[in-house]
Design a protein around this motif. Sequence first.
Motif, PDB file in Angstrom:
ATOM      1  N   ARG A 117      40.500  37.818  24.663  1.00 35.58           N
ATOM      2  CA  ARG A 117      40.706  39.035  25.434  1.00 35.58           C
ATOM      3  C   ARG A 117      40.654  38.676  26.904  1.00 35.58           C
ATOM      4  O   ARG A 117      40.025  37.691  27.281  1.00 35.58           O
ATOM      5  N   VAL A 118      41.322  39.454  27.717  1.00 41.36           N
ATOM      6  CA  VAL A 118      41.329  39.159  29.151  1.00 41.36           C
ATOM      7  C   VAL A 118      39.899  39.168  29.721  1.00 41.36           C
ATOM      8  O   VAL A 118      39.068  39.988  29.349  1.00 41.36           O
ATOM      9  N   ARG A 119      39.647  38.200  30.626  1.00 40.07           N
ATOM     10  CA  ARG A 119      38.338  38.127  31.274  1.00 40.07           C
ATOM     11  C   ARG A 119      38.503  38.255  32.791  1.00 40.07           C
ATOM     12  O   ARG A 119      37.600  38.668  33.509  1.00 40.07           O
ATOM     13  N   GLY A 120      39.685  37.864  33.277  1.00 43.37           N
ATOM     14  CA  GLY A 120      39.883  37.916  34.719  1.00 43.37           C
ATOM     15  C   GLY A 120      41.301  37.540  35.084  1.00 43.37           C
ATOM     16  O   GLY A 120      42.091  37.105  34.242  1.00 43.37           O
ATOM     17  N   VAL A 121      41.615  37.747  36.372  1.00 47.21           N
ATOM     18  CA  VAL A 121      42.929  37.383  36.890  1.00 47.21           C
ATOM     19  C   VAL A 121      42.711  36.290  37.934  1.00 47.21           C
ATOM     20  O   VAL A 121      41.949  36.475  38.891  1.00 47.21           O
ATOM     21  N   GLY A 122      43.370  35.139  37.726  1.00 47.77           N
ATOM     22  CA  GLY A 122      43.277  34.047  38.692  1.00 47.77           C
ATOM     23  C   GLY A 122      44.387  34.176  39.716  1.00 47.77           C
ATOM     24  O   GLY A 122      45.552  34.365  39.365  1.00 47.77           O
ATOM     25  N   LEU A 123      44.009  34.101  40.992  1.00 43.58           N
ATOM     26  CA  LEU A 123      45.006  34.182  42.062  1.00 43.58           C
ATOM     27  C   LEU A 123      45.369  32.773  42.515  1.00 43.58           C
ATOM     28  O   LEU A 123      44.625  31.825  42.275  1.00 43.58           O
ATOM     29  N   ASP A 124      46.517  32.658  43.221  1.00 45.41           N
ATOM     30  CA  ASP A 124      46.964  31.300  43.555  1.00 45.41           C
ATOM     31  C   ASP A 124      46.126  30.630  44.647  1.00 45.41           C
ATOM     32  O   ASP A 124      46.271  29.453  44.901  1.00 45.41           O
ATOM     33  N   ALA A 137      37.413  39.482  38.257  1.00 46.80           N
ATOM     34  CA  ALA A 137      36.964  39.800  36.898  1.00 46.80           C
ATOM     35  C   ALA A 137      37.710  41.034  36.383  1.00 46.80           C
ATOM     36  O   ALA A 137      37.959  41.974  37.145  1.00 46.80           O
ATOM     37  N   ALA A 138      38.071  41.022  35.106  1.00 41.70           N
ATOM     38  CA  ALA A 138      38.817  42.149  34.541  1.00 41.70           C
ATOM     39  C   ALA A 138      38.491  42.356  33.065  1.00 41.70           C
ATOM     40  O   ALA A 138      38.497  41.409  32.285  1.00 41.70           O
ATOM     41  N   ASP A 139      38.210  43.608  32.692  1.00 41.94           N
ATOM     42  CA  ASP A 139      38.134  43.985  31.275  1.00 41.94           C
ATOM     43  C   ASP A 139      39.503  44.463  30.801  1.00 41.94           C
ATOM     44  O   ASP A 139      39.815  44.461  29.617  1.00 41.94           O
ATOM     45  N   ILE A 140      40.288  44.903  31.767  1.00 42.01           N
ATOM     46  CA  ILE A 140      41.612  45.433  31.445  1.00 42.01           C
ATOM     47  C   ILE A 140      42.531  45.173  32.649  1.00 42.01           C
ATOM     48  O   ILE A 140      42.104  45.292  33.796  1.00 42.01           O
ATOM     49  N   VAL A 141      43.772  44.788  32.360  1.00 37.34           N
ATOM     50  CA  VAL A 141      44.765  44.512  33.406  1.00 37.34           C
ATOM     51  C   VAL A 141      45.987  45.375  33.119  1.00 37.34           C
ATOM     52  O   VAL A 141      46.450  45.437  31.978  1.00 37.34           O
ATOM     53  N   ILE A 142      46.477  46.064  34.138  1.00 35.14           N
ATOM     54  CA  ILE A 142      47.711  46.845  33.961  1.00 35.14           C
ATOM     55  C   ILE A 142      48.730  46.355  34.977  1.00 35.14           C
ATOM     56  O   ILE A 142      48.445  46.326  36.185  1.00 35.14           O
TER      57      ILE A 142
END
Lengths: 418, 106
Positions: A219-226, A232-237
């Motif tokens: 399950r998603v845990r986070g969004v890595g940026l460049d 940190a993310a529980d949900i990404v839209i």
Amino acid sequence: MDEIRRVIIIGAGQAGGETAQRLRQGGFTGEITLIGEEPHAPYQRPPLSKQYLSGELPMERVLLRPPEVYTHENIAWLKSTRAVWIDRTNRRVRLEGGRELSYDALVLATGARPRKLPLAGADLAGVHVLRTAGDVDAMRAAFVPGAKLVVVGAGYIGLEVTAVARKLGLDVTVVESAVRPLARVTSPEMAGFFLDEHTSKGVRFVLGGQCALIKGVDRVRGVGLDDGQEVAADIVIAGIGVTPDVALAQHSGLTIGNGIVTDRQCRTSDPAIFAIGDCASRPMVHYDNRVERLESVHNAIEGAKIAAATILGQAPPAEETPWFWSDQYDLKLQIAGLFGGYDHTVLRGSMADRAFAMFYYKGERLIAVDAINKPAEFLGTKMLIAKGLSIAPDILADASRPMKELVAEAQKTASQKT
Amino acid sequence: MAKITYIEASGKEHVIDAPNGQTVMEAAVKHAVPGIDADCGGACACATCHVYVDPDWLGKTGEPGSMEQSMLDFANDVETNSRLSCQIKVSDALDGLVVRLPKSQH
């Protein structure tokens, strides 16, 4: 065109549904087949990112009309059905599974598909797009107070979802690759207003932020940026725009540009085939016939009215000024006109009051307005643009005189000249 | 539940049982009453669900809000009993309501 007895509509969104309804209301007694990929009868998409997501509106109130209406009106609504091929020579449509249907007139209302994040990890559970009721149903369980939401893309959908999420107590970070929100759809001044508004509600923005990957195991845990940051993310839209669904049209050799190219009657390069709504572009009569593809309810309904009237052999209605709205928190944004190509703006009222209008001019011509909690400015401008009238910037800037008065004056002056 | 009578500009009547909690606009649209367009679906964004409330019912339907009033200023053929039907919530108190529709919403 020969006598039209069989109409097939591919796409059962608002444009497709309205076309079927208007054909029957206009007295069409032939066959109507409405083909939709979704399990739902035609429904309104605007509430999806607003009251449907927040739970204020149940699906039955989002539907345009109750499903049984299609039976009553003898409209063959084929739900959860995909059309896979158009045979223009023999005027037939093939459905998945092989069944073929014949048409005299075909209406393509195939809409658009949301862009998916082109990143590693984009398939993880908890990563969503928002286009259909099913998409919202899939994300709703994660909308619990304290959950960490990352919205990728600060367009209208992204910001509407953000507003709902904040009201429900989620922690929200918006990642936008441009230097400001709403970069493609409004002016820097309006973008600044919305940025301040969301920031004051506790939303964090990463502007100029490029997502590199979605992190997580099951399950998603986070969004890595460049730049190496991780949010940190529980949900990404992902709200990073849509691509018009032109596959069927393209395979059958219809002319494609920005969507399926049509004339003012919504006819494609094949006179027996119409294209309307998000998937099509047509000349904008109020903007020197510039060809535009609009993603809006106004455009879906207008296309349906024009295509239905043309199939019925009636005169199509006069085109309205393009319009659009967005609800965020207690703000109602109403847009009339197309702001593209503007060279200066005029502010009426004050942003601090959270009730103001930003007018867009191209030379001396008033071409659009963004009105915040100012419906008179919206409707007045919509009327002026439809009539090809303008009001001078210094007059509009004076908020002490009511909009109604200024519009009446402009109309009076115009009628004296003719 | 309220029985609502919608009278088209032509005089044609539509009597509809509207469930509580919906709006006077929704009940009309769901039953395909011609003359109420409701392009925005009830978001008070477009002013295409304009109706004339029968004078006997004005006390029951209440006054338009300030946003609604501003929108009505630009609707066609506005009268003192004009309302946007998306802003009138159906309740038992409106059982028997009569509204008339304008010639055009656009």
